[in-house]
Design a protein around this motif. Structure first.
Motif, PDB file in Angstrom:
ATOM      1  N   LYS A   1       0.832  -1.210   0.000  1.00 51.68           N
ATOM      2  CA  LYS A   1       0.000   0.000   0.000  1.00 51.68           C
ATOM      3  C   LYS A   1       0.868   1.262   0.000  1.00 51.68           C
ATOM      4  O   LYS A   1       0.537   2.245  -0.658  1.00 51.68           O
ATOM      5  CB  LYS A   1      -0.956  -0.002   1.192  1.00 51.68           C
ATOM      6  CG  LYS A   1      -2.069  -1.021   1.046  1.00 51.68           C
ATOM      7  CD  LYS A   1      -3.044  -0.958   2.181  1.00 51.68           C
ATOM      8  CE  LYS A   1      -4.143  -1.965   2.004  1.00 51.68           C
ATOM      9  NZ  LYS A   1      -5.163  -1.564   1.020  1.00 51.68           N
ATOM     10  N   LEU A   2       1.978   1.216   0.713  1.00 51.48           N
ATOM     11  CA  LEU A   2       2.884   2.359   0.735  1.00 51.48           C
ATOM     12  C   LEU A   2       3.484   2.595  -0.655  1.00 51.48           C
ATOM     13  O   LEU A   2       3.521   3.724  -1.142  1.00 51.48           O
ATOM     14  CB  LEU A   2       3.987   2.152   1.767  1.00 51.48           C
ATOM     15  CG  LEU A   2       4.976   3.297   1.927  1.00 51.48           C
ATOM     16  CD1 LEU A   2       4.282   4.551   2.463  1.00 51.48           C
ATOM     17  CD2 LEU A   2       6.107   2.882   2.852  1.00 51.48           C
ATOM     18  N   LYS A   3       3.944   1.536  -1.296  1.00 49.09           N
ATOM     19  CA  LYS A   3       4.505   1.659  -2.649  1.00 49.09           C
ATOM     20  C   LYS A   3       3.468   2.207  -3.617  1.00 49.09           C
ATOM     21  O   LYS A   3       3.772   3.066  -4.448  1.00 49.09           O
ATOM     22  CB  LYS A   3       5.009   0.303  -3.148  1.00 49.09           C
ATOM     23  CG  LYS A   3       6.295  -0.146  -2.517  1.00 49.09           C
ATOM     24  CD  LYS A   3       6.682  -1.507  -3.050  1.00 49.09           C
ATOM     25  CE  LYS A   3       7.892  -2.057  -2.352  1.00 49.09           C
ATOM     26  NZ  LYS A   3       8.247  -3.395  -2.823  1.00 49.09           N
TER      27      LYS A   3
ATOM     28  N   ARG B   1       3.685   5.784  -5.712  1.00 53.82           N
ATOM     29  CA  ARG B   1       3.606   5.871  -7.181  1.00 53.82           C
ATOM     30  C   ARG B   1       2.626   6.938  -7.638  1.00 53.82           C
ATOM     31  O   ARG B   1       2.749   7.445  -8.750  1.00 53.82           O
ATOM     32  CB  ARG B   1       3.216   4.519  -7.775  1.00 53.82           C
ATOM     33  CG  ARG B   1       4.337   3.517  -7.813  1.00 53.82           C
ATOM     34  CD  ARG B   1       3.999   2.315  -8.681  1.00 53.82           C
ATOM     35  NE  ARG B   1       2.788   1.629  -8.279  1.00 53.82           N
ATOM     36  CZ  ARG B   1       2.741   0.579  -7.464  1.00 53.82           C
ATOM     37  NH1 ARG B   1       3.861   0.097  -6.955  1.00 53.82           N
ATOM     38  NH2 ARG B   1       1.601   0.007  -7.160  1.00 53.82           N
ATOM     39  N   THR B   2       1.661   7.287  -6.802  1.00 56.47           N
ATOM     40  CA  THR B   2       0.654   8.271  -7.201  1.00 56.47           C
ATOM     41  C   THR B   2       1.073   9.708  -6.917  1.00 56.47           C
ATOM     42  O   THR B   2       0.390  10.639  -7.334  1.00 56.47           O
ATOM     43  CB  THR B   2      -0.690   8.013  -6.489  1.00 56.47           C
ATOM     44  OG1 THR B   2      -0.532   8.243  -5.087  1.00 56.47           O
ATOM     45  CG2 THR B   2      -1.192   6.604  -6.748  1.00 56.47           C
TER      46      THR B   2
ATOM     47  N   ILE C   1      -2.016   4.747   6.214  1.00 48.88           N
ATOM     48  CA  ILE C   1      -1.599   4.861   4.811  1.00 48.88           C
ATOM     49  C   ILE C   1      -2.826   4.979   3.918  1.00 48.88           C
ATOM     50  O   ILE C   1      -2.860   5.797   2.991  1.00 48.88           O
ATOM     51  CB  ILE C   1      -0.703   3.678   4.396  1.00 48.88           C
ATOM     52  CG1 ILE C   1       0.654   3.768   5.112  1.00 48.88           C
ATOM     53  CG2 ILE C   1      -0.523   3.622   2.878  1.00 48.88           C
ATOM     54  CD1 ILE C   1       1.513   2.525   4.984  1.00 48.88           C
ATOM     55  N   GLU C   2      -3.857   4.175   4.179  1.00 47.76           N
ATOM     56  CA  GLU C   2      -5.087   4.249   3.388  1.00 47.76           C
ATOM     57  C   GLU C   2      -5.731   5.630   3.520  1.00 47.76           C
ATOM     58  O   GLU C   2      -6.186   6.212   2.524  1.00 47.76           O
ATOM     59  CB  GLU C   2      -6.064   3.156   3.816  1.00 47.76           C
ATOM     60  CG  GLU C   2      -5.616   1.772   3.429  1.00 47.76           C
ATOM     61  CD  GLU C   2      -6.443   0.659   4.044  1.00 47.76           C
ATOM     62  OE1 GLU C   2      -6.331  -0.476   3.547  1.00 47.76           O
ATOM     63  OE2 GLU C   2      -7.190   0.899   5.014  1.00 47.76           O
ATOM     64  N   GLU C   3      -5.770   6.145   4.736  1.00 47.23           N
ATOM     65  CA  GLU C   3      -6.350   7.472   4.958  1.00 47.23           C
ATOM     66  C   GLU C   3      -5.537   8.548   4.246  1.00 47.23           C
ATOM     67  O   GLU C   3      -6.080   9.429   3.578  1.00 47.23           O
ATOM     68  CB  GLU C   3      -6.417   7.774   6.457  1.00 47.23           C
ATOM     69  CG  GLU C   3      -7.040   9.112   6.770  1.00 47.23           C
ATOM     70  CD  GLU C   3      -7.090   9.388   8.265  1.00 47.23           C
ATOM     71  OE1 GLU C   3      -6.859  10.551   8.640  1.00 47.23           O
ATOM     72  OE2 GLU C   3      -7.339   8.460   9.039  1.00 47.23           O
ATOM     73  N   LEU C   4      -4.215   8.482   4.381  1.00 47.54           N
ATOM     74  CA  LEU C   4      -3.350   9.442   3.718  1.00 47.54           C
ATOM     75  C   LEU C   4      -3.493   9.343   2.201  1.00 47.54           C
ATOM     76  O   LEU C   4      -3.566  10.357   1.511  1.00 47.54           O
ATOM     77  CB  LEU C   4      -1.899   9.230   4.135  1.00 47.54           C
ATOM     78  CG  LEU C   4      -0.871  10.206   3.601  1.00 47.54           C
ATOM     79  CD1 LEU C   4      -1.210  11.640   3.997  1.00 47.54           C
ATOM     80  CD2 LEU C   4       0.521   9.835   4.111  1.00 47.54           C
ATOM     81  N   SER C   5      -3.561   8.126   1.682  1.00 43.17           N
ATOM     82  CA  SER C   5      -3.726   7.925   0.237  1.00 43.17           C
ATOM     83  C   SER C   5      -5.014   8.568  -0.255  1.00 43.17           C
ATOM     84  O   SER C   5      -5.027   9.218  -1.293  1.00 43.17           O
ATOM     85  CB  SER C   5      -3.748   6.437  -0.104  1.00 43.17           C
ATOM     86  OG  SER C   5      -2.494   5.863   0.109  1.00 43.17           O
ATOM     87  N   SER C   6      -6.092   8.386   0.482  1.00 47.71           N
ATOM     88  CA  SER C   6      -7.370   8.958   0.047  1.00 47.71           C
ATOM     89  C   SER C   6      -7.327  10.479   0.100  1.00 47.71           C
ATOM     90  O   SER C   6      -7.887  11.154  -0.756  1.00 47.71           O
ATOM     91  CB  SER C   6      -8.529   8.427   0.886  1.00 47.71           C
ATOM     92  OG  SER C   6      -8.484   8.950   2.200  1.00 47.71           O
TER      93      SER C   6
ATOM     94  N   ASP D   1      -7.719  13.060  -2.985  1.00 49.05           N
ATOM     95  CA  ASP D   1      -8.634  14.201  -2.910  1.00 49.05           C
ATOM     96  C   ASP D   1      -7.912  15.499  -3.197  1.00 49.05           C
ATOM     97  O   ASP D   1      -8.418  16.358  -3.898  1.00 49.05           O
ATOM     98  CB  ASP D   1      -9.292  14.279  -1.524  1.00 49.05           C
ATOM     99  CG  ASP D   1     -10.322  13.173  -1.315  1.00 49.05           C
ATOM    100  OD1 ASP D   1     -10.713  12.530  -2.303  1.00 49.05           O
ATOM    101  OD2 ASP D   1     -10.723  12.973  -0.155  1.00 49.05           O
ATOM    102  N   TYR D   2      -6.698  15.623  -2.672  1.00 49.10           N
ATOM    103  CA  TYR D   2      -5.920  16.840  -2.886  1.00 49.10           C
ATOM    104  C   TYR D   2      -5.546  16.990  -4.352  1.00 49.10           C
ATOM    105  O   TYR D   2      -5.667  18.058  -4.931  1.00 49.10           O
ATOM    106  CB  TYR D   2      -4.667  16.817  -2.004  1.00 49.10           C
ATOM    107  CG  TYR D   2      -3.760  17.994  -2.211  1.00 49.10           C
ATOM    108  CD1 TYR D   2      -4.079  19.239  -1.685  1.00 49.10           C
ATOM    109  CD2 TYR D   2      -2.592  17.877  -2.969  1.00 49.10           C
ATOM    110  CE1 TYR D   2      -3.252  20.338  -1.875  1.00 49.10           C
ATOM    111  CE2 TYR D   2      -1.759  18.971  -3.174  1.00 49.10           C
ATOM    112  CZ  TYR D   2      -2.098  20.185  -2.620  1.00 49.10           C
ATOM    113  OH  TYR D   2      -1.280  21.266  -2.827  1.00 49.10           O
TER     114      TYR D   2
END
Length: 151
Positions: A74-76, A80-81, A137-142, A146-147
Motif C-alpha cells: 500500500k505504501l509503494k 507511485r501516485t 496509509i489508506e487514509e493518507l492515500s485517500s 482528494d488533494y
C-alpha cells in the motif's frame, strides 16, 4: 568543474534518490521470518490452533509477515501516485522512522516476558501496530487523491 563531471554528479544523485524512494524497510519481516522456531511453520494450522504457545507464536509471525507485506504494498502504491519528489522523500523518511517506532514499541510492551510469551506479546504488538499503520496509509492515500483532484 567540467560539464561531464556535473552530469555524472547529477546522475549519481538521481540514482541515489530513486533507490531511496523505491526501497522499503523489510528488515523486521526478514529478521522474524528467520527465527529458529519458524522451521516448524509448515506444521502449524493457524486456522485451528491447538493453543500451544509455539503454534501461537508461529501463527503470529506469519500474520506479521502478511500484514507487513500488505503495508509495504500500500505504501509503494501511494508513493507511485505522488508526483512531488519532496513529498515522496518526506513520506519515505517518516516511514523509516515509523518502522523504528514499531520495533521500539513492541520491545517496550513485551518487556518482562520470557520465552514464547515474550514472542507472542512482541509479535502481537507488531501486528497490531502494522494494522494501524495500514489504516493511516489508506487514509493518507485517500486524502492525497482528494488533494490531487481538487476535491
Amino acid at each position: 568543474m567540467s560539464k561531464i563531471r556535473i552530469i555524472i554528479i547529477i546522475w549519481f544523485l538521481t540514482c541515489l534518490n530513486v533507490i531511496n524512494l523505491s526501497a522499503q524497510d523489510i528488515s523486521d519481516a526478514l529478521r522474524l521470518k528467520e527465527l529458529s522456531y519458524m522451521k516448524y511453520a509448515k506444521r502449524a494450522d493457524c486456522n485451528s490452533t491447538m493453543g500451544t504457545t509455539l503454534e501461537d507464536r508461529i501463527c503470529l509471525n506469519l500474520k506479521f509477515q502478511q500484514t507487513d507485506s500488505i503495508m509495504n504494498m500500500k505504501l509503494k502504491k501511494m508513493l507511485r501516485t505522488i508526483a512531488n519528489d519532496t513529498i515522496k522523500t518526506t513520506i519515505k523518511t517518516y516511514q523509516n522512522a515509523w518502522v523504528h517506532h514499531r520495533r521500539m514499541k513492541s520491545e517496550i510492551v513485551s518487556e518482562g516476558y520470557r520465552g514464547h510469551m515474550l514472542g507472542i506479546i512482541y509479535l502481537g504488538c507488531m501486528v497490531e501496530t502494522t494494522m494501524q499503520r495500514i489504516k493511516e496509509i489508506e487514509e493518507l492515500s485517500s486524502k492525497m487523491i482528494d488533494y490531487d483532484t481538487g476535491n
